[in-house]
Design a protein around this motif. Structure first.
Motif, PDB file in Angstrom:
ATOM      1  N   LYS A  11       0.842  -1.187   0.000  1.00 47.19           N
ATOM      2  CA  LYS A  11       0.000   0.000   0.000  1.00 47.19           C
ATOM      3  C   LYS A  11       0.881   1.242   0.000  1.00 47.19           C
ATOM      4  O   LYS A  11       2.016   1.219   0.476  1.00 47.19           O
ATOM      5  CB  LYS A  11      -0.912   0.013   1.235  1.00 47.19           C
ATOM      6  N   GLU A  12       0.345   2.326  -0.523  1.00 53.41           N
ATOM      7  CA  GLU A  12       1.071   3.589  -0.490  1.00 53.41           C
ATOM      8  C   GLU A  12       1.230   4.048   0.952  1.00 53.41           C
ATOM      9  O   GLU A  12       0.273   4.056   1.724  1.00 53.41           O
ATOM     10  CB  GLU A  12       0.322   4.660  -1.281  1.00 53.41           C
ATOM     11  N   SER A  13       2.449   4.407   1.310  1.00 53.20           N
ATOM     12  CA  SER A  13       2.696   4.886   2.669  1.00 53.20           C
ATOM     13  C   SER A  13       2.115   6.281   2.851  1.00 53.20           C
ATOM     14  O   SER A  13       2.065   7.079   1.908  1.00 53.20           O
ATOM     15  CB  SER A  13       4.199   4.923   2.957  1.00 53.20           C
ATOM     16  N   ARG A  14       1.676   6.556   4.068  1.00 55.97           N
ATOM     17  CA  ARG A  14       1.170   7.888   4.367  1.00 55.97           C
ATOM     18  C   ARG A  14       2.308   8.892   4.328  1.00 55.97           C
ATOM     19  O   ARG A  14       3.362   8.679   4.923  1.00 55.97           O
ATOM     20  CB  ARG A  14       0.515   7.900   5.757  1.00 55.97           C
ATOM     21  N   GLN A  15       2.111   9.977   3.609  1.00 51.87           N
ATOM     22  CA  GLN A  15       3.129  10.994   3.481  1.00 51.87           C
ATOM     23  C   GLN A  15       3.094  11.944   4.679  1.00 51.87           C
ATOM     24  O   GLN A  15       2.023  12.316   5.154  1.00 51.87           O
ATOM     25  CB  GLN A  15       2.935  11.793   2.187  1.00 51.87           C
ATOM     26  N   VAL A  16       4.268  12.303   5.157  1.00 52.94           N
ATOM     27  CA  VAL A  16       4.348  13.279   6.240  1.00 52.94           C
ATOM     28  C   VAL A  16       4.001  14.645   5.667  1.00 52.94           C
ATOM     29  O   VAL A  16       4.601  15.086   4.686  1.00 52.94           O
ATOM     30  CB  VAL A  16       5.757  13.317   6.851  1.00 52.94           C
ATOM     31  N   PRO A  17       3.017  15.348   6.211  1.00 51.30           N
ATOM     32  CA  PRO A  17       2.568  16.614   5.618  1.00 51.30           C
ATOM     33  C   PRO A  17       3.617  17.708   5.743  1.00 51.30           C
ATOM     34  O   PRO A  17       4.460  17.693   6.651  1.00 51.30           O
ATOM     35  CB  PRO A  17       1.319  16.955   6.441  1.00 51.30           C
ATOM     36  N   ASP A  18       3.566  18.647   4.809  1.00 49.00           N
ATOM     37  CA  ASP A  18       4.452  19.811   4.866  1.00 49.00           C
ATOM     38  C   ASP A  18       3.913  20.868   5.818  1.00 49.00           C
ATOM     39  O   ASP A  18       4.663  21.716   6.309  1.00 49.00           O
ATOM     40  CB  ASP A  18       4.633  20.419   3.468  1.00 49.00           C
ATOM     41  N   THR A  19       2.615  20.847   6.041  1.00 49.59           N
ATOM     42  CA  THR A  19       1.999  21.839   6.916  1.00 49.59           C
ATOM     43  C   THR A  19       2.091  21.395   8.370  1.00 49.59           C
ATOM     44  O   THR A  19       2.177  20.200   8.671  1.00 49.59           O
ATOM     45  CB  THR A  19       0.524  22.048   6.546  1.00 49.59           C
ATOM     46  N   ALA A  20       2.069  22.357   9.272  1.00 48.33           N
ATOM     47  CA  ALA A  20       2.187  22.065  10.697  1.00 48.33           C
ATOM     48  C   ALA A  20       0.808  21.861  11.315  1.00 48.33           C
ATOM     49  O   ALA A  20      -0.185  22.430  10.848  1.00 48.33           O
ATOM     50  CB  ALA A  20       2.899  23.212  11.401  1.00 48.33           C
ATOM     51  N   PRO A  21       0.723  21.047  12.367  1.00 48.78           N
ATOM     52  CA  PRO A  21      -0.541  20.934  13.096  1.00 48.78           C
ATOM     53  C   PRO A  21      -0.852  22.252  13.797  1.00 48.78           C
ATOM     54  O   PRO A  21       0.023  23.108  13.983  1.00 48.78           O
ATOM     55  CB  PRO A  21      -0.261  19.817  14.100  1.00 48.78           C
ATOM     56  N   GLU A  22      -2.110  22.413  14.187  1.00 48.27           N
ATOM     57  CA  GLU A  22      -2.526  23.648  14.851  1.00 48.27           C
ATOM     58  C   GLU A  22      -1.687  23.907  16.103  1.00 48.27           C
ATOM     59  O   GLU A  22      -1.452  23.016  16.906  1.00 48.27           O
ATOM     60  CB  GLU A  22      -4.002  23.555  15.227  1.00 48.27           C
TER      61      GLU A  22
END
Length: 280
Positions: free
Chosen positions: A206-217
């Motif tokens: 399965k495609e691995s979940r990508q680490v987002p470029d945006t920050a959490p709140e």
């Protein structure tokens, strides 16, 4: 460099400050938590448990301890230490929580790599009693706590750094206990992490979940980097220990896991994404 224990603990029942009398921690409301003879304290109330014995069991903890102490993930530990200290010689003191500390490997590496003159106050927390017990047996300097990231037994704004390494981040809690300008160091699996192992276990990846470029709140991204290297596992014992550290130990099919058990050695790719997040 020797580290010191973290003392700004909070009662997991009412949130009040805990005070240590040498053998136990207690709050002004009368809640009392004994320190085990091995040196850790249990701050996970029964009502907050999802099972009788949550987290990694003894066998998984032992496998993780053997694998990490063999140095297989040393490049990740080195990258985490660089992210924490940033070669900043002006830092005189840092309080750091490893949220999901396991058997304490990364906190031990952090203590060993602290710049001369930097005082470290360390707290290791894990939901697994077996993991915290193993951590306390190997290093008496930090404060070791059985607890949950969902309800950190830590007073507000008392930490400079939080490590969340291949773990379960709870950003609202992390923001609550970090000081303004404090940093969260996150490590997550990259898309090719243990690809060769996964290709043997699963018929289709399965495609691995990508680490987002945006920050959490509540946070801003300071830096995002990757650590990637090839790892040679020389025998079945090392392969089995690595597998026991991963979710694939439970997710893999009987046939897939049987194929792993037939291997005499294995070369795998290790890829981790590291993010430095600053509390706004």
């Amino acid at each position: 460099m020797a580290s010191s224990p973290f003392t700004s603990l909070a009662c997991p029942i009412d949130g009040g400050a805990l005070h240590c009398n040498g053998k136990s921690w207690h709050c002004s409301a009368g809640h009392n938590f004994d320190i085990a003879r091995q040196g850790y304290v249990h701050l996970l109330p029964v009502q907050n448990k999802r099972s009788k014995d949550p987290g990694d069991n003894k066998e998984m903890v032992a496998a993780r301890q053997r694998f990490l102490n063999a140095g297989y993930y040393q490049p990740i530990a080195d990258a985490v230490c660089r992210a924490v200290f940033q070669d900043d010689a002006s830092i005189r003191s840092l309080s750091c929580l490893d949220a999901g500390c396991g058997e304490g490997y990364y906190l031990r590496c952090l203590s060993d790599s602290a710049p001369e003159g930097t005082g470290l106050t360390l707290l290791g927390l894990d939901i697994s009693k077996s993991a915290v017990l193993a951590a306390a047996r190997q290093d008496k300097n930090p404060t070791w706590v059985v607890g949950s990231n969902a309800n950190l037994p830590v007073l507000p704004e008392t930490l400079d750094r939080i490590l969340c390494l291949f773990g379960f981040p709870v950003y609202q809690e992390f923001s609550r206990v970090l000081r303004a300008g404090g940093e969260l160091i996150e490590v997550e699996s990259g898309s090719d992490h243990l690809r060769e192992l996964r290709e043997i276990i699963y018929p289709e990846l399965k495609e691995s979940r990508q680490v987002p470029d945006t920050a959490p709140e509540g946070f801003s991204v300071l830096e995002k980097s990757a650590v990637c290297f090839s790892l040679e596992l020389p025998d079945q014992n090392a392969i089995a220990d690595l597998l026991a550290m991963t979710p694939h130990f439970y997710r893999g099919s009987t046939k897939g896991l049987a194929r792993i058990q037939e291997l005499e050695s294995l070369s795998v790719t290790v890829e981790a994404t590291i993010r430095r997040l600053e509390k706004n």
